[in-house]
Scaffold this active site. Structure first.
Site, PDB file in Angstrom:
ATOM      1  N   ASP A   1      -9.697  -5.219   8.819  1.00 47.02           N
ATOM      2  CA  ASP A   1      -8.931  -4.219   8.064  1.00 47.02           C
ATOM      3  C   ASP A   1      -8.832  -2.904   8.825  1.00 47.02           C
ATOM      4  O   ASP A   1      -8.025  -2.041   8.459  1.00 47.02           O
ATOM      5  CB  ASP A   1      -9.628  -3.922   6.726  1.00 47.02           C
TER       6      ASP A   1
ATOM      7  N   ASP B   1       0.776  -1.253   0.000  1.00 48.15           N
ATOM      8  CA  ASP B   1       0.000   0.000   0.000  1.00 48.15           C
ATOM      9  C   ASP B   1       0.805   1.301   0.000  1.00 48.15           C
ATOM     10  O   ASP B   1       0.305   2.312  -0.479  1.00 48.15           O
ATOM     11  CB  ASP B   1      -0.998   0.066   1.174  1.00 48.15           C
TER      12      ASP B   1
END
Ligand code: BGC
Length: 646
Positions: free
Chosen positions: A379, A154
């Site tokens: 998450d 990410d």
């Protein structure tokens, strides 16, 4: 299999001994290897209803902060995991998957995923995080493991889309782009870990719904190349890339392609979901990314991994065919299996399911489908939950949030009530299991589509009536449970060890053997190479040639005729159902009548099979038949052969 030994693997690592026996890097570490099952995750999965059906699947170990290296409360540290991996490997080729995830200013666009290190703390990243990890991994005790890393998901992709004057830029990402610490950190980790000969580095490559657009793909590949050649690293430290890490992008969209048209218009231009993106699923994206990466100067052998832990999208809402061609949107939205409101949604997606089970080499260029994100681990949370890991509250994890510029102002699609990122989220795990695609069935049996490796090294010895076979153990990610043994293409038995004794053979006869391996999920390997064995010649006057012997005794002889008895004994260790005694008369003898058996006589050859009532013999058991015969000249006794079948 191409074997690539990177130049970097020859460079000694400071403070570590390069083990002399370390295996050379192979092209694809997943081929022919088992994969580590994390006991911490496995126990949590198994404790959920029906969870034991997948609890044996391999997942990655996430080193998401410095403290994780030595272990945090209730969770094993890196060394304990590696020791357990060596134990699970039991001498077989074995992959250990670890996520390197602690860059300074980590994941600048997602508050729930921020980390403990501030934007400028690159020195701590190197000395307190990467160096200790490398020192542990380089321990010669782990030299035979294939250590597969996922390098920093990410962060780098955020520099492509969320920084530097774009409409989607965030201030935090602008800071990281300006200070260069993502690039420096990734280069440092690649260089340090890549110097260890049994490490295979895979850099995170986002997913198709993020970097798939032409305008993002090229710049992403170039940025990863820049990182891979920074901090003293070279592309030789990169064995591949991993896509869809912790994301939900579908592996394959079966009901539309980018070339489809609706009302004469290409859906690429007219579907809001597609929105000009040439990549419509992860498989297409991973292949396209690989091609671009090789063009950009990465090694021609790089392979892709795809995280399929949560991209199954099964369950009752899965479309079973294309959408109506009323408009591009009805067509794509009606047929797409990715049910998200928008491709940019990433937090605890409602309706998602477990995806393909981890699989080695499923497609050309794809090294494996892997479960990087352990299913059931959150998450992130939408409320601030106090923690010492730097994790913040994120609206993208709030089911009521109506979105921002990065998800085109769509609903977040998140499940409510989620805990901190990485914590166990039972409701999510249950939903993933229920919506798994391929579906998960049969509680307790690991669902797995990888066949064990083909047995090798088949060798054997013979007697006149039998063959003893042995071979080398096969490897499998869920464990080999047994072998099937074939004689002349027909299965004759099974074995739970790596040896088998065949019996009931005929002397001086050639037989061809093959072996297949079977795993706990019922997958069966291809057949081994065939081994040809010839049984030994039968010796002596009356050799039994197959689990039985026949003894011939003349009871009376009057010069032109005689009576004889033949006793048949099962010499094997198992019961038999039928037997047959054969011989060739050495003289003019001819049987005239026979009892307790079934006679076939043609010229000098005689064959006597059991009668209906005396074929079954226990191990060591006997029976007899008798006959009367005529002759002229001599009455030499024949040599009898006996075969029996179970
Ligand atoms: C979290 C990590 C966690 C990982 C795997 C990430 O989103 O930030 O703490 O280890 O997910 O569940």
């Amino acid at each position: 299999m191409a074997v690539t030994l990177s130049a970097a693997s020859l460079v000694p690592i400071a403070g570590a001994v390069t083990p002399a026996h370390a295996a050379a890097r192979v092209d694809n570490p997943f081929v022919g290897a088992g994969v580590y099952v994390n006991p911490d995750w496995s126990a949590r999965a198994a404790a959920e209803p029906g969870g034991s059906a997948v609890a044996n699947q391999p997942t990655s170990l996430w080193l998401d902060r410095i403290a994780a290296i030595n272990g945090t409360t209730g969770k094993m540290g890196l060394r304990a995991h590696l020791n357990e991996a060596v134990r699970q490997a039991a001498g077989k080729p074995y992959v250990f998957q670890v996520v390197i995830y602690n860059l300074p200013g980590r994941d600048c666009a997602a508050l729930a995923s921020n980390g403990e290190l501030g934007p400028t703390e690159i020195d701590r990243y190197k000395t307190e995080y990467v160096d200790p990890i490398a020192a542990i991994i380089a321990d010669p005790a782990y030299a035979n493991l294939r250590i597969v890393t996922t390098i920093e998901l990410d962060s780098l992709p955020n520099l492509v889309t969320n920084a530097g004057g774009t409409a989607t830029a965030t201030p935090a990402c602008d800071v990281m782009k300006a200070n260069g610490n993502y690039v420096t950190g990734v280069g440092y980790a690649l260089n340090k870990l890549g110097a260890i000969p049994n490490v295979y580095n895979y850099i995170d490559a986002g997913h198709h719904g993020w970097l798939g657009w032409d305008s993002n793909l090229g710049p992403s590949v170039n940025l990863l190349h820049q990182a891979a050649t920074s901090s003293g690293s070279t592309v030789a430290n990169v064995q591949g890339f991993v896509t869809n890490t912790a994301n939900y992008s579908a592996l394959k969209e079966p009901y539309f392609t980018i070339d489809d048209t609706v009302n004469g218009q290409p859906i690429r231009a007219t579907s809001k979901w597609v929105d000009w993106n040439r990549s419509v699923d992860e498989l297409g994206y991973a292949k396209a990314f690989r091609e671009k990466a090789v063009e950009a100067g990465f090694d021609a052998n790089v392979g892709m991994l795809i995280d399929t832990s949560r991209n199954g999208w099964g369950g009752p809402n899965r479309p079973t065919g294309p959408g109506a061609k009323t408009s591009a949107d009805t067509y794509v939205d009606g047929g797409r299996i990715d049910r998200r409101f928008q491709l940019g949604n990433w937090c605890n997606q409602a309706g998602a399911g477990l995806g393909e089970r981890p699989t080695a080499a499923p497609e050309p260029g794809i090294d494996a489908y892997v479960w990087v994100k352990p299913p059931g681990e959150s998450d992130g949370a939408s409320q601030y939950i106090p923690n010492d890991q730097g994790k913040g509250a994120d609206q993208m994890c709030d089911p009521a949030y109506t979105g921002n510029v990065r998800n085109n102002f769509k609903m977040s699609g998140a499940l409510g009530g989620a805990p901190l990122a990485g914590e166990w989220f039972s409701a999510q795990f249950r939903e993933l299991l229920a919506n798994a695609y391929p579906p998960v069935n049969g509680g307790g049996t690991p669902t797995d589509t990888v066949a064990p490796s083909v047995p090798t090294g088949l060798a054997g010895t013979t007697t006149a009536t039998g063959a003893s076979l042995s071979w080398t153990a096969s490897t499998d990610n869920v464990g080999v449970t047994g072998y099937q043994v074939f004689r002349n293409g027909v299965q004759v038995g099974t074995s739970t060890t790596t040896s088998y004794t065949d019996s009931g053979l005929t002397a001086s006869t050639a037989y061809s053997y093959t072996v297949k391996a079977r795993d706990a999920a019922g997958n069966v390997s291809a057949a081994s190479a065939a081994l040809s064995l010839t049984t030994q010649a039968g010796g002596g006057g009356n050799p039994g040639t197959g689990g039985c012997t026949a003894t011939y005794k003349v009871s009376s002889d009057w010069g032109s005729g005689f009576n004889a008895d033949v006793t048949v004994t099962n010499t094997g260790t198992a019961a038999v159902n039928s037997w047959k005694v054969t011989w060739t008369w050495p003289g003019s003898q001819q049987i005239t009548n026979l009892w307790n058996g079934s006679l076939t006589q043609s010229g000098a050859s005689v064959s006597v099979a059991n009668a209906g009532y005396n074929g079954s013999l226990a191990a060591g058991g006997s029976t007899a038949f008798g006959f009367g015969a005529g002759y002229s000249g001599g009455n030499t006794a024949p040599t009898l052969s006996c075969t029996a079948t179970g």
